[in-house]
Design a protein around this motif. Structure first.
Motif, PDB file in Angstrom:
ATOM      1  N   PRO A   2       0.496  -1.508  -0.012  1.00 30.60           N
ATOM      2  CA  PRO A   2      -0.425   0.462  -0.238  1.00 30.60           C
ATOM      3  C   PRO A   2       0.773   1.396   0.137  1.00 30.60           C
ATOM      4  O   PRO A   2       0.515   2.338   0.099  1.00 30.60           O
ATOM      5  CB  PRO A   2      -1.048  -0.111   0.870  1.00 30.60           C
ATOM      6  CG  PRO A   2       0.427  -0.798   2.133  1.00 30.60           C
ATOM      7  CD  PRO A   2       0.652  -1.647   1.190  1.00 30.60           C
ATOM      8  N   ARG A   3       1.959   0.908   0.199  1.00 29.77           N
ATOM      9  CA  ARG A   3       2.894   2.484   0.610  1.00 29.77           C
ATOM     10  C   ARG A   3       2.986   3.048  -1.367  1.00 29.77           C
ATOM     11  O   ARG A   3       3.575   2.015  -2.484  1.00 29.77           O
ATOM     12  CB  ARG A   3       4.884   2.008   0.513  1.00 29.77           C
ATOM     13  CG  ARG A   3       3.973   1.465   1.977  1.00 29.77           C
ATOM     14  CD  ARG A   3       5.026   2.115   3.283  1.00 29.77           C
ATOM     15  NE  ARG A   3       5.925   3.110   3.356  1.00 29.77           N
ATOM     16  CZ  ARG A   3       5.221   4.186   4.104  1.00 29.77           C
ATOM     17  NH1 ARG A   3       4.358   3.772   4.971  1.00 29.77           N
ATOM     18  NH2 ARG A   3       5.304   5.281   4.130  1.00 29.77           N
ATOM     19  N   ARG A  22       4.269   7.129   1.334  1.00 24.53           N
ATOM     20  CA  ARG A  22       3.413   7.390   1.878  1.00 24.53           C
ATOM     21  C   ARG A  22       2.978   6.022   2.085  1.00 24.53           C
ATOM     22  O   ARG A  22       2.156   5.267   0.777  1.00 24.53           O
ATOM     23  CB  ARG A  22       2.641   9.037   1.596  1.00 24.53           C
ATOM     24  CG  ARG A  22       1.682   8.640   0.472  1.00 24.53           C
ATOM     25  CD  ARG A  22       0.918   9.539   0.527  1.00 24.53           C
ATOM     26  NE  ARG A  22       0.608  10.020  -1.176  1.00 24.53           N
ATOM     27  CZ  ARG A  22      -0.699   9.140  -1.058  1.00 24.53           C
ATOM     28  NH1 ARG A  22      -1.851   8.996  -0.480  1.00 24.53           N
ATOM     29  NH2 ARG A  22      -1.330   9.862  -2.752  1.00 24.53           N
ATOM     30  N   ASN A  23       1.666   5.924   3.589  1.00 25.44           N
ATOM     31  CA  ASN A  23       0.880   4.959   3.054  1.00 25.44           C
ATOM     32  C   ASN A  23      -0.441   5.142   2.031  1.00 25.44           C
ATOM     33  O   ASN A  23      -1.285   6.407   2.969  1.00 25.44           O
ATOM     34  CB  ASN A  23       0.291   4.440   4.531  1.00 25.44           C
ATOM     35  CG  ASN A  23      -0.261   3.247   4.241  1.00 25.44           C
ATOM     36  OD1 ASN A  23      -1.227   2.554   3.762  1.00 25.44           O
ATOM     37  ND2 ASN A  23       0.104   2.337   5.728  1.00 25.44           N
ATOM     38  N   LYS A  25      -3.507   3.658   2.155  1.00 25.11           N
ATOM     39  CA  LYS A  25      -4.675   3.375   3.150  1.00 25.11           C
ATOM     40  C   LYS A  25      -5.064   4.357   4.160  1.00 25.11           C
ATOM     41  O   LYS A  25      -6.456   4.970   4.564  1.00 25.11           O
ATOM     42  CB  LYS A  25      -4.435   1.566   3.480  1.00 25.11           C
ATOM     43  CG  LYS A  25      -4.320   0.982   2.632  1.00 25.11           C
ATOM     44  CD  LYS A  25      -4.985  -0.172   2.746  1.00 25.11           C
ATOM     45  CE  LYS A  25      -4.577  -1.553   1.650  1.00 25.11           C
ATOM     46  NZ  LYS A  25      -5.095  -3.017   2.187  1.00 25.11           N
ATOM     47  N   THR A  26      -3.652   4.622   5.009  1.00 28.68           N
ATOM     48  CA  THR A  26      -4.302   5.506   6.207  1.00 28.68           C
ATOM     49  C   THR A  26      -3.921   7.141   5.668  1.00 28.68           C
ATOM     50  O   THR A  26      -4.732   7.702   6.584  1.00 28.68           O
ATOM     51  CB  THR A  26      -3.063   5.121   7.035  1.00 28.68           C
ATOM     52  OG1 THR A  26      -1.523   5.410   6.624  1.00 28.68           O
ATOM     53  CG2 THR A  26      -3.113   3.396   7.753  1.00 28.68           C
ATOM     54  N   MET A  27      -3.282   7.273   5.122  1.00 31.48           N
ATOM     55  CA  MET A  27      -3.400   8.768   4.532  1.00 31.48           C
ATOM     56  C   MET A  27      -3.970   9.097   2.786  1.00 31.48           C
ATOM     57  O   MET A  27      -3.277   9.390   1.770  1.00 31.48           O
ATOM     58  CB  MET A  27      -2.018   9.891   4.859  1.00 31.48           C
ATOM     59  CG  MET A  27      -1.288   9.539   5.748  1.00 31.48           C
ATOM     60  SD  MET A  27       0.329  10.417   6.039  1.00 31.48           S
ATOM     61  CE  MET A  27      -0.303  11.820   5.368  1.00 31.48           C
ATOM     62  N   PRO A  28      -4.868   8.748   2.811  1.00 29.25           N
ATOM     63  CA  PRO A  28      -5.275   9.028   0.789  1.00 29.25           C
ATOM     64  C   PRO A  28      -5.245  10.738   0.545  1.00 29.25           C
ATOM     65  O   PRO A  28      -5.092  10.818   0.038  1.00 29.25           O
ATOM     66  CB  PRO A  28      -7.503   9.125   1.263  1.00 29.25           C
ATOM     67  CG  PRO A  28      -7.150   9.363   2.995  1.00 29.25           C
ATOM     68  CD  PRO A  28      -5.923   8.918   3.851  1.00 29.25           C
TER      69      PRO A  28
END
Length: 52
Positions: A2-3, A22-23, A25-28
């Protein structure tokens, strides 16, 4: 994975100075970081631009 790779662009001189990850999934939302711009020789806001 997901990164995603994020390319950072200076908001003042519009040059692409940094890359980071950046990830997704956690930071759209797109990143905005205060980084040093070597062309302006000061700290400016760098925003993530649309990558390939």
């Amino acid at each position: 994975m997901p990164r995603n790779q994020a390319i950072m662009e200076c908001t003042e001189c519009h040059r692409r100075n940094y890359t980071t990850t950046r990830n997704a999934k956690t930071m759209p939302a797109r990143l905005e970081l205060l980084k040093f711009c070597p062309h302006d020789r000061k700290r400016t806001i760098h925003k993530e631009i649309k990558g390939k």
